[in-house]
Design an enzyme around this catalytic site. Structure first.
Site, PDB file in Angstrom:
ATOM      1  N   LYS A  45      -1.805  28.854  38.855  1.00 14.89           N
ATOM      2  CA  LYS A  45      -1.023  28.362  39.026  1.00 14.89           C
ATOM      3  C   LYS A  45      -0.560  27.248  38.451  1.00 14.89           C
ATOM      4  CE  LYS A  45       0.727  28.682  43.923  1.00 14.89           C
ATOM      5  NZ  LYS A  45       1.168  27.733  45.131  1.00 14.89           N
ATOM      6  N   ARG A  49      -1.787  32.882  50.518  1.00 14.50           N
ATOM      7  CA  ARG A  49      -2.218  31.698  49.476  1.00 14.50           C
ATOM      8  C   ARG A  49      -1.149  30.029  49.735  1.00 14.50           C
ATOM      9  NH1 ARG A  49      -3.170  31.680  43.388  1.00 14.50           N
ATOM     10  NH2 ARG A  49      -3.340  28.996  42.805  1.00 14.50           N
ATOM     11  N   ARG A  75       3.931  34.739  23.492  1.00 14.07           N
ATOM     12  CA  ARG A  75       4.195  35.133  24.936  1.00 14.07           C
ATOM     13  C   ARG A  75       2.765  35.798  25.248  1.00 14.07           C
ATOM     14  NH1 ARG A  75       7.672  39.201  21.446  1.00 14.07           N
ATOM     15  NH2 ARG A  75       9.756  38.004  22.187  1.00 14.07           N
ATOM     16  N   GLU A  80       0.823  34.119  45.666  1.00 15.18           N
ATOM     17  CA  GLU A  80       1.580  33.500  47.397  1.00 15.18           C
ATOM     18  C   GLU A  80       2.527  33.839  47.232  1.00 15.18           C
ATOM     19  OE1 GLU A  80       1.845  28.875  46.779  1.00 15.18           O
ATOM     20  OE2 GLU A  80       3.692  29.394  47.978  1.00 15.18           O
ATOM     21  N   HIS A 130      -0.990  13.098  42.779  1.00 16.17           N
ATOM     22  CA  HIS A 130      -1.168  14.056  43.762  1.00 16.17           C
ATOM     23  C   HIS A 130      -2.103  14.205  44.981  1.00 16.17           C
ATOM     24  CE1 HIS A 130       0.181  18.504  44.040  1.00 16.17           C
ATOM     25  NE2 HIS A 130      -1.524  18.158  44.637  1.00 16.17           N
ATOM     26  N   GLU A 153      -7.963  17.126  48.512  1.00 11.72           N
ATOM     27  CA  GLU A 153      -8.051  19.240  48.321  1.00 11.72           C
ATOM     28  C   GLU A 153      -9.122  19.505  48.886  1.00 11.72           C
ATOM     29  OE1 GLU A 153      -4.857  19.730  47.727  1.00 11.72           O
ATOM     30  OE2 GLU A 153      -3.729  19.077  45.682  1.00 11.72           O
ATOM     31  N   ASN A 213      -1.347  24.959  50.528  1.00 14.90           N
ATOM     32  CA  ASN A 213       0.059  23.851  50.436  1.00 14.90           C
ATOM     33  C   ASN A 213       0.259  22.904  52.117  1.00 14.90           C
ATOM     34  OD1 ASN A 213       3.221  23.571  48.846  1.00 14.90           O
ATOM     35  ND2 ASN A 213       1.603  24.664  47.625  1.00 14.90           N
ATOM     36  N   HIS A 220       4.698  16.754  48.522  1.00 14.53           N
ATOM     37  CA  HIS A 220       5.563  16.960  46.549  1.00 14.53           C
ATOM     38  C   HIS A 220       7.398  15.533  46.806  1.00 14.53           C
ATOM     39  CE1 HIS A 220       3.718  20.512  45.263  1.00 14.53           C
ATOM     40  NE2 HIS A 220       3.187  19.685  44.923  1.00 14.53           N
ATOM     41  N   HIS A 271       1.356  19.425  51.264  1.00 12.80           N
ATOM     42  CA  HIS A 271       2.225  20.011  50.253  1.00 12.80           C
ATOM     43  C   HIS A 271       3.891  19.235  50.326  1.00 12.80           C
ATOM     44  CE1 HIS A 271      -1.908  20.101  48.355  1.00 12.80           C
ATOM     45  NE2 HIS A 271      -1.027  20.083  47.344  1.00 12.80           N
ATOM     46  N   LYS A 319     -11.451  28.412  47.536  1.00 14.83           N
ATOM     47  CA  LYS A 319      -9.909  28.772  47.097  1.00 14.83           C
ATOM     48  C   LYS A 319      -9.525  30.295  45.807  1.00 14.83           C
ATOM     49  CE  LYS A 319      -6.321  27.255  43.686  1.00 14.83           C
ATOM     50  NZ  LYS A 319      -5.595  25.713  43.160  1.00 14.83           N
TER      51      LYS A 319
HETATM   52  N1  NAD Z   1      -2.733  24.362  39.075  1.00 15.51           N
HETATM   53  C1  NAD Z   1      -2.612  23.968  40.389  1.00 15.51           C
HETATM   54  O1  NAD Z   1      -3.351  24.947  41.435  1.00 15.51           O
HETATM   55  C2  NAD Z   1      -2.497  22.876  41.138  1.00 15.51           C
HETATM   56  C3  NAD Z   1      -3.595  22.803  42.458  1.00 15.51           C
HETATM   57  C4  NAD Z   1      -3.706  21.386  42.198  1.00 15.51           C
HETATM   58  C5  NAD Z   1      -2.896  19.933  41.336  1.00 15.51           C
HETATM   59  N2  NAD Z   1      -2.304  20.577  40.968  1.00 15.51           N
HETATM   60  C6  NAD Z   1      -1.941  19.486  39.649  1.00 15.51           C
HETATM   61  O2  NAD Z   1      -2.156  18.960  39.174  1.00 15.51           O
HETATM   62  C7  NAD Z   1      -2.511  17.670  38.858  1.00 15.51           C
HETATM   63  C8  NAD Z   1      -3.179  16.190  39.379  1.00 15.51           C
HETATM   64  O3  NAD Z   1      -4.349  16.383  38.764  1.00 15.51           O
HETATM   65  P1  NAD Z   1      -5.124  15.614  39.123  1.00 15.51           P
HETATM   66  O4  NAD Z   1      -5.631  14.674  39.968  1.00 15.51           O
HETATM   67  O5  NAD Z   1      -6.678  15.792  38.386  1.00 15.51           O
HETATM   68  O6  NAD Z   1      -4.800  14.125  38.155  1.00 15.51           O
HETATM   69  P2  NAD Z   1      -4.669  13.904  36.040  1.00 15.51           P
HETATM   70  O7  NAD Z   1      -4.470  15.026  35.544  1.00 15.51           O
HETATM   71  O8  NAD Z   1      -3.569  13.113  35.651  1.00 15.51           O
HETATM   72  O9  NAD Z   1      -5.692  13.360  35.999  1.00 15.51           O
HETATM   73  C9  NAD Z   1      -6.319  12.354  36.789  1.00 15.51           C
HETATM   74  C10 NAD Z   1      -6.617  10.661  35.805  1.00 15.51           C
HETATM   75  O10 NAD Z   1      -7.888  10.402  35.188  1.00 15.51           O
HETATM   76  C11 NAD Z   1      -7.877  10.721  33.642  1.00 15.51           C
HETATM   77  N3  NAD Z   1      -9.473  11.466  33.444  1.00 15.51           N
HETATM   78  C12 NAD Z   1      -9.612  13.324  33.474  1.00 15.51           C
HETATM   79  N4  NAD Z   1     -10.314  13.412  33.717  1.00 15.51           N
HETATM   80  C13 NAD Z   1     -11.114  11.914  33.846  1.00 15.51           C
HETATM   81  C14 NAD Z   1     -13.289  12.006  33.323  1.00 15.51           C
HETATM   82  N5  NAD Z   1     -14.084  12.341  33.684  1.00 15.51           N
HETATM   83  N6  NAD Z   1     -13.541  10.622  33.424  1.00 15.51           N
HETATM   84  C15 NAD Z   1     -12.090   9.430  33.433  1.00 15.51           C
HETATM   85  N7  NAD Z   1     -10.837   9.555  33.264  1.00 15.51           N
HETATM   86  C16 NAD Z   1     -10.854  11.530  33.566  1.00 15.51           C
HETATM   87  C17 NAD Z   1      -7.280  11.955  33.815  1.00 15.51           C
HETATM   88  O11 NAD Z   1      -6.997  11.171  32.116  1.00 15.51           O
HETATM   89  C18 NAD Z   1      -6.126  10.893  34.688  1.00 15.51           C
HETATM   90  O12 NAD Z   1      -5.906   9.226  34.079  1.00 15.51           O
HETATM   91  C19 NAD Z   1      -0.740  17.247  39.565  1.00 15.51           C
HETATM   92  O13 NAD Z   1      -0.103  17.402  37.732  1.00 15.51           O
HETATM   93  C20 NAD Z   1      -1.199  18.702  39.692  1.00 15.51           C
HETATM   94  O14 NAD Z   1       0.366  19.368  40.951  1.00 15.51           O
HETATM   95  C21 NAD Z   1      -2.197  22.141  40.051  1.00 15.51           C
HETATM   96  O1  LIG Z   2      -3.243  27.157  44.324  1.00 10.03           O
HETATM   97  C1  LIG Z   2      -2.250  26.796  45.329  1.00 10.03           C
HETATM   98  O2  LIG Z   2      -1.600  27.197  45.553  1.00 10.03           O
HETATM   99  C2  LIG Z   2      -1.996  25.412  45.935  1.00 10.03           C
HETATM  100  O3  LIG Z   2      -0.740  25.654  46.359  1.00 10.03           O
HETATM  101  C3  LIG Z   2      -2.481  24.076  45.366  1.00 10.03           C
HETATM  102  C4  LIG Z   2      -2.442  23.264  45.522  1.00 10.03           C
HETATM  103  O4  LIG Z   2      -3.278  21.817  45.904  1.00 10.03           O
HETATM  104  C5  LIG Z   2      -1.623  22.831  44.371  1.00 10.03           C
HETATM  105  O5  LIG Z   2      -1.150  21.287  44.190  1.00 10.03           O
HETATM  106  C6  LIG Z   2      -0.810  23.195  43.818  1.00 10.03           C
HETATM  107  O6  LIG Z   2      -0.464  23.237  42.342  1.00 10.03           O
HETATM  108  C7  LIG Z   2       0.956  23.356  44.531  1.00 10.03           C
HETATM  109  O7  LIG Z   2       1.854  24.265  44.218  1.00 10.03           O
HETATM  110  P1  LIG Z   2       3.055  25.298  44.528  1.00 10.03           P
HETATM  111  O8  LIG Z   2       3.695  26.538  44.264  1.00 10.03           O
HETATM  112  O9  LIG Z   2       3.732  23.786  45.371  1.00 10.03           O
HETATM  113  O10 LIG Z   2       4.436  23.493  43.281  1.00 10.03           O
HETATM  114 ZN    ZN Z   3      -2.267  19.953  45.284  1.00 10.20          ZN
END
Ligand code: NAD
Ligand SMILES: O=C(O)C(=O)C[C@@H](O)[C@H](O)[C@H](O)COP(=O)(O)O
Ligand code: ZN
Length: 365
Positions: free
Chosen positions: A140, A238, A118, A234, A262, A182, A242, A249, A245, A224
């Site tokens: 998130k 917030r 939890r 959100e 992404h 981004e 998006n 998405h 997105h 951010k």
């Molecule tokens: N939580 C949030 O607020 C938020 C915001 C934006 C995106 N996201 C999510 O994040 C994801 C995309 O993240 P991403 O673009 O980092 O992709 P990812 O995590 O897939 O990483 C991209 C690639 O780079 C590799 N990699 C990572 N660090 C490395 C390094 N230093 N050197 C070499 N290779 C490396 C990884 O193994 C992968 O193959 C999506 O799932 C998206 O939905 C979430």
């Molecule tokens: O942090 C946020 O809020 C964002 O929307 C950041 C986005 O870049 C990110 O891709 C996020 O994961 C999208 O959120 P979602 O709620 O649309 O899935």
């Molecule tokens: Zn994003």
């Protein structure tokens, strides 16, 4: 080193940004309560950085959890591997989950931390540009569903974010560009001077110039942190994070997770948001074209996949999290540097945006 703060009352936390931070135990120690630490990483990042981070955390009992790499693995099966590892190693409620990797690892490790017994402590150590400027900040967390991106998850803030900018030296060029989508987003939604800075510094960023990267990361994280501090879950502003997105998405889901990165899907989606904002008369053509050119200069795709029809987009966008009472809210631009979340648009304008000839738009730039 620079330190920013995400201001969320008792859940506030620092973002440390600098070179070589992976080797500095004193930054992490204040954020780790117990003796157990689980470092969640993947098959690509672990060989590069896991040993180094484990050494930095040498004062603790470190459990490495190495997952398969890729967006296609951001799902229940992979999440279960984290719980399997934690339980097998008898990690208790005082364990700290450390995410070492990009956004996929950060989102999954964070969700695992939110759920395990939890809720246990969580630290983000992002290693892609995208995760350093966006996903590691704001809490998130979650996984994808075959029917929609990030559809299962939780808001769960980390205790700290540790950004070692030197980790970008090993990042593939395509992934760097994905992160720039981004970064550009922040300029478009809330920081017009940043757009001009990005236009001047895009080549330096793509050449991994350390000062330019640090500045882009600092400015993105500051933007951010301000938005998240004002609206953690959100209910308002917030949603402007998006931008691009809803369309993006849809592209990721339709094409199959991981086919379009992404950041790439967000770039093409941002072009669609620019186009729709122009069709609504909110921005003019030079503004639309300026946004598209910047995305193109970052090495990003600016034309949505040819195989996607307006009907495909509509089908996927119907499950967007910004749908309220059956009405889709979209993030659009009133002007460059000012985003709005709105359902005040006609179906005709949305349909025209989905059907627009983006190849022709790009050809006239
Ligand atoms: N939580 C949030 O607020 C938020 C915001 C934006 C995106 N996201 C999510 O994040 C994801 C995309 O993240 P991403 O673009 O980092 O992709 P990812 O995590 O897939 O990483 C991209 C690639 O780079 C590799 N990699 C990572 N660090 C490395 C390094 N230093 N050197 C070499 N290779 C490396 C990884 O193994 C992968 O193959 C999506 O799932 C998206 O939905 C979430
Ligand atoms: O942090 C946020 O809020 C964002 O929307 C950041 C986005 O870049 C990110 O891709 C996020 O994961 C999208 O959120 P979602 O709620 O649309 O899935
Ligand atoms: Zn994003």
């Amino acid at each position: 080193m620079q330190t920013l703060k995400v201001d969320l009352g008792e859940r506030s936390y620092p973002i440390y940004i600098g070179e070589g931070l992976l080797d500095q135990p004193e930054l992490l120690a204040p954020h780790i309560a117990g003796r157990q630490v689980a470092i969640v990483s993947n098959e690509t990042v672990a060989p590069l950085y896991l040993e180094r981070l484990s050494k930095t955390l040498g004062a603790y009992s470190v459990l490495p959890v190495v997952l398969p790499d890729g967006e296609a693995h951001k799902n229940w099966e992979t999440l279960q591997l984290i719980f399997d590892a934690l339980l097998t190693a008898r990690h208790d409620r005082r364990t700290t989950v450390v995410a070492l990797g990009g956004g996929v690892i950060g989102d999954m490790a964070g969700f695992a931390a939110a759920c395990y017994q939890r809720g246990v402590d969580f630290i983000q150590v992002p290693t892609t540009l995208l995760s350093q400027v966006d996903s590691s900040v704001g809490g998130k967390t979650g996984i994808n569903h075959p029917l929609g991106k990030n559809m299962v998850g939780a808001f769960y803030q980390p205790n700290a974010v540790l950004i070692d900018t030197t980790s970008l030296k090993t990042l593939p060029e395509r992934e760097l560009s994905a992160g720039l989508a981004e970064v550009i987003k922040y300029g478009l939604i809330c920081d017009k001077p940043f757009l001009a800075w990005l236009e001047d510094n895009m080549q330096a960023l793509r050449a991994l110039d350390s000062a330019a990267l640090t500045e882009a990361i600092r400015r993105s994280c500051a933007a951010k942190a301000a938005v998240v501090g004002a609206d953690e879950r959100e209910s308002g502003v917030r949603a402007t994070l998006n931008l691009g997105h809803t369309f993006g998405h849809a592209i990721e889901t339709h094409m199959g997770y991981g086919v379009w990165l992404h950041g790439e899907a967000v770039a093409a989606g941002t072009v669609m948001a620019l186009e729709m904002s122009m069709r609504l008369g909110w921005i003019d053509q030079p503004a639309r074209d300026r946004g598209i050119r910047l995305l193109q200069d970052a090495g990003l795709p600016v034309v949505p996949p040819q195989e996607m029809t307006p009907a495909h987009f509509m089908e996927h966008m119907a499950v967007d999290k910004k749908v309220l009472d059956g009405r889709l809210r979209l993030v659009l631009l009133r002007q460059l540097g000012e985003a709005v979340v709105t359902d005040d648009y006609s179906t005709e304008i949305l349909q025209a945006t989905l059907a627009a000839d983006y190849r022709a738009i790009v050809a006239q730039l």
